[in-house]
Scaffold this motif. Structure first.
Motif, mmCIF file in Angstrom:
data_model
loop_
_atom_site.group_PDB
_atom_site.id
_atom_site.type_symbol
_atom_site.label_atom_id
_atom_site.label_comp_id
_atom_site.label_asym_id
_atom_site.label_seq_id
_atom_site.Cartn_x
_atom_site.Cartn_y
_atom_site.Cartn_z
ATOM 1 N N ASP A 310 0.868 -1.175 0.103
ATOM 2 C CA ASP A 310 0.215 -0.205 0.384
ATOM 3 C C ASP A 310 0.899 1.627 0.198
ATOM 4 N N LYS A 311 2.326 0.927 -0.479
ATOM 5 C CA LYS A 311 2.815 2.572 -0.206
ATOM 6 C C LYS A 311 3.676 2.567 -1.490
ATOM 7 N N ASN A 312 3.729 3.631 -2.189
ATOM 8 C CA ASN A 312 4.517 3.767 -3.065
ATOM 9 C C ASN A 312 6.382 4.661 -2.617
ATOM 10 N N ILE A 313 7.112 3.266 -2.776
ATOM 11 C CA ILE A 313 8.531 4.182 -3.008
ATOM 12 C C ILE A 313 9.615 4.308 -3.363
ATOM 13 N N ILE A 314 9.776 5.254 -3.342
ATOM 14 C CA ILE A 314 10.595 6.355 -4.494
ATOM 15 C C ILE A 314 13.013 6.334 -4.526
ATOM 16 N N GLY A 343 15.769 14.650 -10.593
ATOM 17 C CA GLY A 343 15.120 12.846 -10.409
ATOM 18 C C GLY A 343 14.461 13.261 -9.199
ATOM 19 N N LEU A 344 14.722 14.105 -8.130
ATOM 20 C CA LEU A 344 13.411 14.880 -7.034
ATOM 21 C C LEU A 344 12.503 14.998 -7.063
ATOM 22 N N ARG A 345 12.113 16.367 -7.912
ATOM 23 C CA ARG A 345 10.797 17.182 -8.823
ATOM 24 C C ARG A 345 9.851 15.660 -9.738
ATOM 25 N N SER A 346 10.631 15.497 -10.433
ATOM 26 C CA SER A 346 9.985 13.791 -11.242
ATOM 27 C C SER A 346 9.354 12.963 -9.838
ATOM 28 N N ILE A 347 10.685 12.776 -9.585
ATOM 29 C CA ILE A 347 9.638 11.793 -8.101
ATOM 30 C C ILE A 347 8.277 12.302 -7.899
ATOM 31 N N LEU A 348 8.409 13.462 -7.249
ATOM 32 C CA LEU A 348 7.480 14.077 -6.826
ATOM 33 C C LEU A 348 6.453 13.743 -7.475
ATOM 34 N N ARG A 349 6.424 13.627 -8.927
ATOM 35 C CA ARG A 349 4.991 13.978 -9.855
ATOM 36 C C ARG A 349 4.386 12.267 -10.240
ATOM 37 N N CYS A 350 5.209 11.238 -8.954
ATOM 38 C CA CYS A 350 5.330 9.714 -9.149
ATOM 39 C C CYS A 350 4.300 9.165 -7.954
ATOM 40 N N PRO A 352 4.836 9.915 -4.820
ATOM 41 C CA PRO A 352 4.943 9.098 -4.254
ATOM 42 C C PRO A 352 4.539 8.444 -2.255
ATOM 43 N N ASP A 353 4.531 7.804 -1.426
ATOM 44 C CA ASP A 353 4.314 7.868 -0.066
ATOM 45 C C ASP A 353 5.657 8.000 0.524
ATOM 46 N N VAL A 354 6.796 7.288 0.365
ATOM 47 C CA VAL A 354 7.954 7.046 0.677
ATOM 48 C C VAL A 354 9.223 7.911 -0.375
ATOM 49 N N VAL A 355 10.121 9.202 0.820
ATOM 50 C CA VAL A 355 11.418 9.287 -0.459
ATOM 51 C C VAL A 355 12.363 9.138 0.140
ATOM 52 N N MET A 356 13.246 8.601 -1.018
ATOM 53 C CA MET A 356 14.586 8.167 -0.492
ATOM 54 C C MET A 356 15.942 9.171 -0.620
ATOM 55 N N ILE A 357 16.681 9.824 -0.600
ATOM 56 C CA ILE A 357 17.497 10.933 -1.207
ATOM 57 C C ILE A 357 18.834 10.339 -1.069
ATOM 58 N N GLY A 358 19.643 9.439 -1.887
ATOM 59 C CA GLY A 358 21.063 9.091 -1.600
ATOM 60 C C GLY A 358 21.766 9.820 -0.633
ATOM 61 N N GLU A 359 21.942 11.241 -0.747
ATOM 62 C CA GLU A 359 22.914 12.525 -0.441
ATOM 63 C C GLU A 359 22.436 13.932 -0.993
ATOM 64 N N VAL A 360 22.249 14.981 0.093
ATOM 65 C CA VAL A 360 21.649 16.398 0.289
ATOM 66 C C VAL A 360 22.873 16.573 0.249
ATOM 67 N N ARG A 361 23.390 17.650 -1.094
ATOM 68 C CA ARG A 361 24.605 17.764 -1.619
ATOM 69 C C ARG A 361 24.393 19.280 -2.248
ATOM 70 N N ASP A 362 23.251 19.263 -2.550
ATOM 71 C CA ASP A 362 22.884 20.642 -3.063
ATOM 72 C C ASP A 362 21.971 22.078 -2.426
ATOM 73 N N LEU A 374 6.601 18.830 3.312
ATOM 74 C CA LEU A 374 5.713 19.325 4.666
ATOM 75 C C LEU A 374 4.886 19.714 3.273
ATOM 76 N N THR A 375 4.486 18.755 2.325
ATOM 77 C CA THR A 375 3.444 18.164 1.852
ATOM 78 C C THR A 375 2.549 16.980 1.607
ATOM 79 N N GLY A 376 2.684 16.341 2.096
ATOM 80 C CA GLY A 376 2.546 14.706 2.336
ATOM 81 C C GLY A 376 3.638 13.885 2.234
ATOM 82 N N HIS A 377 4.380 13.891 1.780
ATOM 83 C CA HIS A 377 5.937 13.074 1.913
ATOM 84 C C HIS A 377 6.458 12.427 2.790
#
Length: 509
Positions: A310-314, A343-350, A352-362, A374-377
């Motif tokens: 029941d979860k869309n994980i990207i 990639g993150l911008r594209s993911i949010l259009r798909c 998702p319930d859970v988003v995992m980001i390999g590294e926040v670098r910028d 803040l928008t439900g993810h």
């Protein structure tokens, strides 16, 4: 040792109360002879100074060069003057003997023979063409039984057998040094004559479908292999240096992925706080620490707990280290315009319930991440900071506004990896039978365990973030609410016998 004392010990040995080996050890120690430390890797440059026949005859193997230029030789009997004379004549150097057990000598012989025989075969049977283009052609067209191919295969197989996480090929002025990283520690394994460095590099590039003609720019590749019945992914990275291309192979073994968070080393209270955060429907959870501290493993274990129909994980990763069934994983590809932010911008259009980001670098990735929270993810991400409290100043340095952090951040958790005390020998490096421990190869450690600290957000912390980003103030506030630093978690694991103080000091000094 006087004659009467020596005769007494010989008599005791003859009656079986002590072994001849114990007698030799006692005699050597009393005479001031150094004892060989099997946890210190031998210098590959000196291993071939004594041929195998002589080494077996005298149970002696060179291990390193002393500062005064003499050759340090591990010997079962350091008092054997005939052996010392022969070794001095053979090597042309003064000999400094150190006492070693027979098992240590046999291991050194096996260690040198397994790869050095292959290296010697490459040297003896390979003709290096003067034309570099011809060399590339020969390597590309070579059969699987070609010497350079066997050498590369042997090194990789040896690394897998030893449990190496990374295999380093490092060209130097006169040779290419091969090193393995086992449980976070690099050690020398063997060396290859420098004239074969290009051949080794070209072979590895062919395996990973890289451009063998490009030697001036870094390249990244990947290859899947089956070794010793195990399906492995090898991640290849090349780096041009002044002496040639340095190559690092990251060994990725799915069997090493720990999917149960309880097996990673979490203290019960830390795991409870962490689970309270990642079970929330939305918000951001940051896992921080330096490269190689196990952040990705922790996040993979977390995704495993969250993974359900029941979860869309990207995920968006660089690179995707392990494939997770039921999880949509995206590989960053800057050449194709697919960055973390894109990639993150594209993911949010798909959806998702859970988003995992390999590294926040910028800045862009950081802002999209917190806005997504803040928008439900539910957003899980890694960040490079030394501890949990400094994650917030780091986000602000990246350009994230204070109010976004206070509204989105659920927790920041920092971690490190410490070597586990070997269960086979209890950290001594020696088995119960007196020989070298085969579980840890005499190192005293086998495997690693994580230590954690988690700073879960509360109203007081949010108020501090809104007015200041001072890490010291955040730390003091978190302490008042039960925050326990990594050092305390590490010392508790020392008390439980899982690691030792030397390891804690080394990693958390």
């Amino acid at each position: 040792m006087d004659f009467r004392r020596l005769r007494y010990f010989l008599t005791v040995a003859e009656h079986g109360h002590i072994t001849r080996e114990q007698l030799t050890h006692a005699t050597a120690v009393r005479s001031g002879t150094e004892v060989y430390d099997p946890t210190v890797p031998p210098d590959p440059a000196v291993l071939d100074l004594v041929d195998e026949r002589t080494a077996r005859r005298y149970d002696a193997m060179p291990v390193r060069q002393a500062p005064d230029g003499s050759l340090v030789v591990a010997m079962v009997d350091p008092q054997n003057v005939f052996a010392l004379d022969d070794l001095r004549i053979l090597t042309g150097r003064n000999i400094k003997p150190v006492l070693a057990k027979p098992e240590h000598i046999h291991h050194l012989l096996a260690q040198a023979a397994r790869l050095d025989r292959v290296v010697a075969e490459v040297v003896d049977t390979s003709d290096i063409p003067d034309d570099h283009d011809a060399l590339l052609h020969d390597i590309a067209e070579s059969a699987d039984d070609a010497p350079v191919v066997r050498l590369v295969n042997s090194i990789i197989a040896r690394g897998v057998d030893d449990g190496a996480s990374d295999i380093h090929f490092e060209p130097q002025a006169r040779e290419m040094v091969v090193r393995f990283r086992v449980d976070g520690v690099l050690r020398n394994i063997t060396s290859v004559p420098h004239k074969f460095a290009n051949g080794v590099a070209s072979r590895i590039k062919i395996m990973s479908d890289l451009d063998i003609a490009e030697r001036r720019a870094p390249q990244d590749g990947r290859v899947g292999l089956r070794i010793s019945g195990r399906n492995l992914d090898l991640r290849i990275a090349t780096l041009p240096t002044v002496y040639g291309e340095k190559i690092v192979i990251r060994v990725l073994d799915r069997r090493n992925v720990v999917m149960d968070l309880r097996d990673l080393g979490f203290a019960p209270d830390v795991l409870e706080r962490f689970e309270e955060c990642y079970r929330r429907p939305y918000g951001a959870v940051l896992v921080t620490g330096p490269t190689g501290s196990g952040k990705s493993t922790t996040l993979y274990g977390t995704l495993h707990q969250l993974n359900s129909a029941d979860k869309n994980i990207i995920t968006v990763e660089d690179p995707v280290e392990y494939r997770l069934q039921g999880v949509n994983q995206v590989q960053v590809n800057p050449k194709a315009g697919l960055s973390f932010a894109a990639g993150l911008r594209s993911i949010l259009r798909c959806d998702p319930d859970v988003v995992m980001i390999g590294e926040v670098r910028d800045r862009e990735t950081a802002k999209i991440a917190v806005e997504s929270a803040l928008t439900g993810h539910l957003v899980l991400a890694t960040l490079h900071t030394n501890d949990a409290p400094t994650a917030i100043p780091r986000l602000i340095d990246l350009g994230v506004e204070h109010y976004l952090i206070t509204s989105s951040l659920l927790a920041a958790m920092a971690q490190r990896l410490l070597r586990r005390i070997c269960t086979g020998c209890g950290g001594t490096g020696t088995s119960k039978a007196g020989g070298r421990c085969e579980t840890c190869f005499g190192m005293g450690y086998r495997g690693r365990i994580a230590v954690y600290e988690i700073m879960a957000m509360n109203d007081e912390l949010r108020g501090l973030v809104a007015t200041t980003a001072d890490a010291v103030s955040l730390y003091e506030c978190a302490r008042r609410h039960g925050f326990r630093p990594m050092r305390e978690d590490a010392l508790e694991k020392v008390r439980l016998g899982l690691t030792d103080e030397a390891e804690v000091f080394s990693e958390l000094h």
